[in-house]
Scaffold this active site. Sequence first.
Site, PDB file in Angstrom:
ATOM      1  CG  ASP A   1       7.560   0.884  -3.533  1.00  0.00           C
ATOM      2  OD1 ASP A   1       7.406   2.122  -3.526  1.00  0.00           O
ATOM      3  OD2 ASP A   1       8.425   0.301  -2.859  1.00  0.00           O
ATOM      4  CD  GLU A   2       5.445   4.475   0.192  1.00  0.00           C
ATOM      5  OE1 GLU A   2       4.803   4.315   1.249  1.00  0.00           O
ATOM      6  OE2 GLU A   2       6.611   4.910   0.156  1.00  0.00           O
TER       7      GLU A   2
ATOM      8  CG  ASP B   1       5.221  -0.126   1.568  1.00  0.00           C
ATOM      9  OD1 ASP B   1       5.685  -0.043   0.419  1.00  0.00           O
ATOM     10  OD2 ASP B   1       5.892   0.093   2.596  1.00  0.00           O
TER      11      ASP B   1
END
Length: 370
Positions: free
Chosen positions: A114-115, A20
């Site tokens: 983003d993860e 993350d």
Amino acid sequence: MGATMDPQAAPPQRKIIHVDMDAFYASVEQRDDPSLRGRPVVVAWRGARSVVCAASYEARRFGVRSAMPALRAERLCPDAVFVPPDFVRYKAASRQIRAIMLAHTDLVEPLSLDEAYLDVTAPKSGLPSATAVAEAIRARIREETSLTASAGVAPNKFLAKIASDWNKPDGLFVLRPRQVEAFLTPLPVGRIPGVGRVMEGRLAALGIATVGELRGWPLEELRQRFGSFGAALYRRARGIDERPVEPDQPVRSVSSEDTFSEDLPLDALEPAIRQLAEKTWDAARRAGRAGHTVVLKLKTGQFRILTRSLTLDRPPASAAELAAIASSLRERVALPADTRYRLVGVGLAGFREGEEAALAQGELFEPPAG
């Protein structure tokens, strides 16, 4: 004589990493503009209708959070620097990060820019442990993108996601199988994905505040009270999550939405619904998918979100038909006539795999012969 494999042997314990990125959009802005470093950065357009896309950790100290109205963020942090989002740059950074992950395993399941989850039970990079893989990924992300990532290592996706948040920002937390029960027992039930404020309140009314207390409830009773989600609660309380990492998930839905400059009554939404239906239709065509379920999303001026949907025997045949169905779903909104709406969205879901979907796509997306 060589050893033979036992067909009854249990499969190896999964080793899952959840990576993350830390305040991703805001961190990209601070990386690319040194004058923003160390300052409270809010990624959002200014204005009464805007919401926060991301906030730097400096802004979060003032209570600023993603999805918060931008005006509230400005009140909480008057000195915040507002930066309009630049998704081209965010996507470029995300592609770099994805390439780093894929150097270690092909089993990468992106959740957003983003993860992602990674299954590193058998990493192709040859590193000796999942912890070593997570450390290597974080180090390469820092070196190649000048951004930081937090990671959680655990036996399954549910636990890895909790673990990645444990030492944020720029942290690593490893949860080994023998530690799972002791780790989960004191956690607030709100840490379980899917348990929001409403569900947390319903559980609290039953005297359930921690995962340990939830573990004491029988499966059938949780099912009776909460349906299929009760069964999920039962499994999560025991650290059970059998979902595999799925690297190539098909598109499950497509949608478009718009926030108005001023709140509008329900009967004034048709032009916006028509425009959004065209965008959604084009997105479905690009994805090569035919959806049987039409979804209308509304957000009131008081930020209450409503969805209405209709599942059809066949997909809509055109953008105009999609718009007509979405517009008709307004009739199923039972709020007072003077209610005003700040956002509307139109979506297509219910995509079907295999022959039926292929036939529908052929009918919908191929030009007529002749």
